[in-house]
Structures are given as C-alpha cells and as structure tokens.
Design an enzyme around this catalytic site. Structure first.
Site, mmCIF file in Angstrom:
data_model
loop_
_atom_site.group_PDB
_atom_site.id
_atom_site.type_symbol
_atom_site.label_atom_id
_atom_site.label_comp_id
_atom_site.label_asym_id
_atom_site.label_seq_id
_atom_site.Cartn_x
_atom_site.Cartn_y
_atom_site.Cartn_z
ATOM 1 N N GLY A 83 23.179 -68.388 -44.834
ATOM 2 C CA GLY A 83 22.612 -69.556 -44.274
ATOM 3 C C GLY A 83 21.158 -69.886 -44.993
ATOM 4 N N ALA B 74 14.339 -64.459 -47.666
ATOM 5 C CA ALA B 74 13.490 -63.393 -46.812
ATOM 6 C C ALA B 74 11.852 -63.604 -46.970
ATOM 7 C CB ALA B 74 14.004 -62.272 -47.734
ATOM 8 N N SER C 42 17.435 -51.809 -49.597
ATOM 9 C CA SER C 42 16.057 -52.326 -49.339
ATOM 10 C C SER C 42 15.580 -53.224 -50.221
ATOM 11 C CB SER C 42 14.928 -50.795 -49.517
ATOM 12 O OG SER C 42 15.222 -50.417 -50.976
ATOM 13 N N GLY C 43 16.102 -54.278 -50.797
ATOM 14 C CA GLY C 43 15.740 -55.229 -51.312
ATOM 15 C C GLY C 43 14.984 -56.311 -50.470
ATOM 16 N N GLY D 105 17.218 -56.939 -47.328
ATOM 17 C CA GLY D 105 17.324 -55.771 -46.411
ATOM 18 C C GLY D 105 15.852 -55.282 -45.932
ATOM 19 N N SER E 48 13.966 -68.966 -54.621
ATOM 20 C CA SER E 48 15.386 -68.935 -54.822
ATOM 21 C C SER E 48 15.222 -68.347 -56.648
ATOM 22 C CB SER E 48 16.209 -70.195 -55.044
ATOM 23 O OG SER E 48 17.255 -70.025 -55.757
ATOM 24 N N LYS F 86 27.226 -71.371 -54.213
ATOM 25 C CA LYS F 86 25.764 -72.112 -54.035
ATOM 26 C C LYS F 86 24.848 -71.335 -55.014
ATOM 27 C CE LYS F 86 23.392 -68.747 -51.472
ATOM 28 N NZ LYS F 86 22.202 -68.221 -51.773
ATOM 29 N N ASN G 282 17.994 -67.901 -58.193
ATOM 30 C CA ASN G 282 18.656 -68.603 -59.260
ATOM 31 C C ASN G 282 18.383 -69.664 -59.505
ATOM 32 O OD1 ASN G 282 21.483 -66.750 -58.532
ATOM 33 N ND2 ASN G 282 20.641 -67.042 -56.632
ATOM 34 N N ASP H 183 22.697 -73.673 -47.030
ATOM 35 C CA ASP H 183 22.311 -72.716 -48.032
ATOM 36 C C ASP H 183 22.130 -73.284 -49.235
ATOM 37 O OD1 ASP H 183 21.205 -70.192 -48.705
ATOM 38 O OD2 ASP H 183 23.131 -69.224 -48.654
ATOM 39 N N THR I 299 18.674 -72.972 -51.591
ATOM 40 C CA THR I 299 18.793 -72.385 -52.739
ATOM 41 C C THR I 299 18.435 -72.904 -54.262
ATOM 42 O OG1 THR I 299 20.341 -71.016 -51.752
ATOM 43 C CG2 THR I 299 20.221 -70.599 -54.096
#
Length: 347
Positions: A140, A144, A14-15, A18, A258, A195, A260, A248, A252
């Site tokens: 891709g 979210a 459920s992050g 998800g 992002s 990536k 990261n 992606d 990202t």
C-alpha cells in the site's frame, strides 16, 4: 481482548520498512524481536534506540529488541514478519526455516518477482518455510519515513486464509495505520512488484523535465500494465485499482521518499545504479524487478512496454532517448486491452 494481541513477534530485516514496522508493532505486541544482518547495527539499536543506517532520527520504542542472532529473534515468536530485499529473501527463509514455529503466520513485506524462477515473494517464502496457507503479504501507499512518524497511512493485507489475515491485521492496525484485508495474494504481489518499475520510469521523466501530463500518462499506462499481468495470473481485476495498486503506485511514483523514483532522476543525471545504492544504502527493487517482471510478462504473453523500456535502459545499454522513442512509436489501441473486464459479453 487484552491490550497486547501477541506476546512476541519477530521482524526479519532492519531496513527502513523493517525498522518502521517494528515500531508500529510495538504498540500492540509485548516484545518485538528485530533481526539485523549486522551485529553492529543490532548493538547500536540496543544502545541508542536508533538504527544507524535507516531512519536514523527515529527512536524505536523500548519494546523493540534488536539482535543479530536469528535463533534469539525467532524464539517464541507468534508471528514472523519478513522485511528483506527480494534478492535475499529465499536464502534468509531457508536459513530461518528450522527456527520458525510451524503454526506461526508469516507476513511478507518484500516486493518483487524472483529472477530465474519468476516466483512471487509469497511463493518463495511458502516454498522455504512451508505452508502457503499461513503466508500473507502487505502492500500500500505507506512510506516508512512517514509511518514511523505516525502519519496516516493505509495498506491491504492479503492472505488465502481469513483467520491468518485477521491475526496479522490485529498486530498492525491502529488509528494512524489502517489495514484492509483481501484474499487476492497474487494480485497484491503483482501490484507491489510492477509499480517499482513504473516509478523508475517516472523518475527518469521527471529528471528530463517532463510535466504533470507526462507523469500522469506514465502512471496510468503503468497501472494498465499492472492490470494486464495481474489478469493473466487470474487475479481480481479490482485489486490494481485499490491500495496495493493505484495507491502504492501514486506514492511510489511521486514521493521524495521513493528510492525507485529518485533513482530514475539520478540515472538521467549520470549516476549509476551501483553508485546510487552505495550512496543511499538502499536497494532499488525496481531495477531488479524490471528483469524478472519482463520475463514473467513474456512468459504470460502480456504486453509490458514500460517495463521493457526500463529493462532495456538499465540492463541492455539502450539510451534513454531511444527508449522514449520506442514508447512513443507504439500505436495506441484500446485503453484496457488484456484485462479480464474487457470480456464485453459478460460485462
């Protein structure tokens, strides 16, 4: 064909992804069972239709039912979606294995290379759940935070079995979420894992005040790094040029969404990985992937200088300035060395 393409689908995790994907699935599926590790999160979603930890402003559709009971989540599920951090995937798959229908297709959203085994996420899922033929991956440029708002996005869904790919694609595709299919499971997975490492490097560069030229160089050479690893594993050389690779990678490495990229910026501002993850409540997959991707690349005898630099900074205590000096001290060679399409006799 009826409006509903499946009666019930289970989402494990459920992050942010998800949660967003559960909402997307609810457009096509009779009921989405969202499994949460925390009973408190499941209860809050049931009471408010909102996830108290991720995408907190997003109201989940009524067709999404959250539960902390894995058996309840998987009962009658015609497909299973895995949306877990890479470090939890094997244990979670082992835990749910007796509960998953042996014929249900499994879609892996997790990106990474498992530390210690150097296995890709689809292989981890297939080992624990059985049936590599039914395991697919999705990747891709689809943050979210934007997917849950219905903003246009696209992804590639890769599976070894064409029927599995089409069954899963039907669950997800919509006017605002375009899903293309591929048979190159390994190539799509390599793109998704590497990536994240490149995005940390871009965040570090941006945090140090680098310009657009520098970021473009990092992304392009990062794409070459992805291509070399993918080629060494026998993947289609076009896969890194598509949605899972270039698409992606750009999202990202450049987006404020992002984790990261933003972690790289926070790192040069003095924040540690542990502090960043505690503050944001999110896992920085690229930090884990730096170690495992580098181990994979070394095992394949593939040059991965950006990954090596990120790993040295995060896990070996190398100062950022020294890592930059190391990258700039490399002698540039042929642009596309180490890739399959460098076979000049055949191409």
């Amino acid at each position: 064909m009826s409006a509903q393409v499946a009666r019930r689908v289970a989402v494990i995790g459920s992050g942010s992804w998800g949660t967003a994907l559960s909402g997307l699935l609810a457009e096509q599926v009779g009921e989405v069972r969202l499994w949460c590790r925390s009973a408190r999160v499941a209860e809050a979603i049931g009471a408010t239709r909102r996830n108290p930890r991720h995408l907190t402003d997003y109201e989940l559709p009524s067709g999404v039912h959250a539960t902390a009971d894995a058996a309840e989540a998987l009962e009658g599920a015609e497909a299973v979606i895995l949306a877990l951090p890479s470090s939890y995937l094997r244990d979670a798959c082992r835990m749910i294995s007796p509960l998953v229908d042996a014929k249900a297709p499994v879609l892996v959203l997790t990106k990474g290379v498992e530390r210690g085994t150097n296995e890709l996420m689809a292989d981890v899922a297939a080992t624990e759940l059985g049936g590599a033929w039914r395991v697919a991956v999705l990747s891709g440029p689809n943050h979210a935070e934007e997917v849950c708002l219905g903003k246009l996005a696209a992804a590639v869904l890769a599976a070894r079995d064409a029927d599995v790919a089409e069954r899963l694609r039907a669950l997800l595709v919509s006017p605002s979420f375009r899903v293309y299919v591929s048979e190159d499971v390994v190539g799509v997975e390599v793109c998704g894992a590497v990536k994240n490492v490149i995005a940390i490097a871009c965040g570090v560069a941006a945090g140090l005040g680098a310009g657009d030229n520098t970021l473009a160089v990092l992304m392009t050479r990062g794409l070459a790094e992805i291509g070399r690893v993918a080629a060494a594993l026998g993947s289609d050389p076009l896969t890194p040029m598509g949605l899972a690779g270039m698409g992606d990678l750009v999202a990202t490495c450049t987006s404020e969404h992002s984790r990261n990229r933003t972690f790289g910026e926070a790192l040069v501002a003095g924040e540690t990985l542990a502090a960043y993850e505690e503050r944001t409540g999110m896992v920085v997959e690229g930090a884990r992937a730096a170690q495992s991707v580098l181990a994979l690349a070394r095992g394949l005898r593939v040059a991965a200088p950006i990954t090596e630099a990120v790993n040295a900074v995060l896990h070996e205590g190398l100062p950022v300035a020294d890592a930059i000096d190391g990258l700039l001290g490399r002698r540039p060679g042929e642009e596309f060395y180490g890739m399959a399409f460098q076979d000049k006799e055949n191409h």
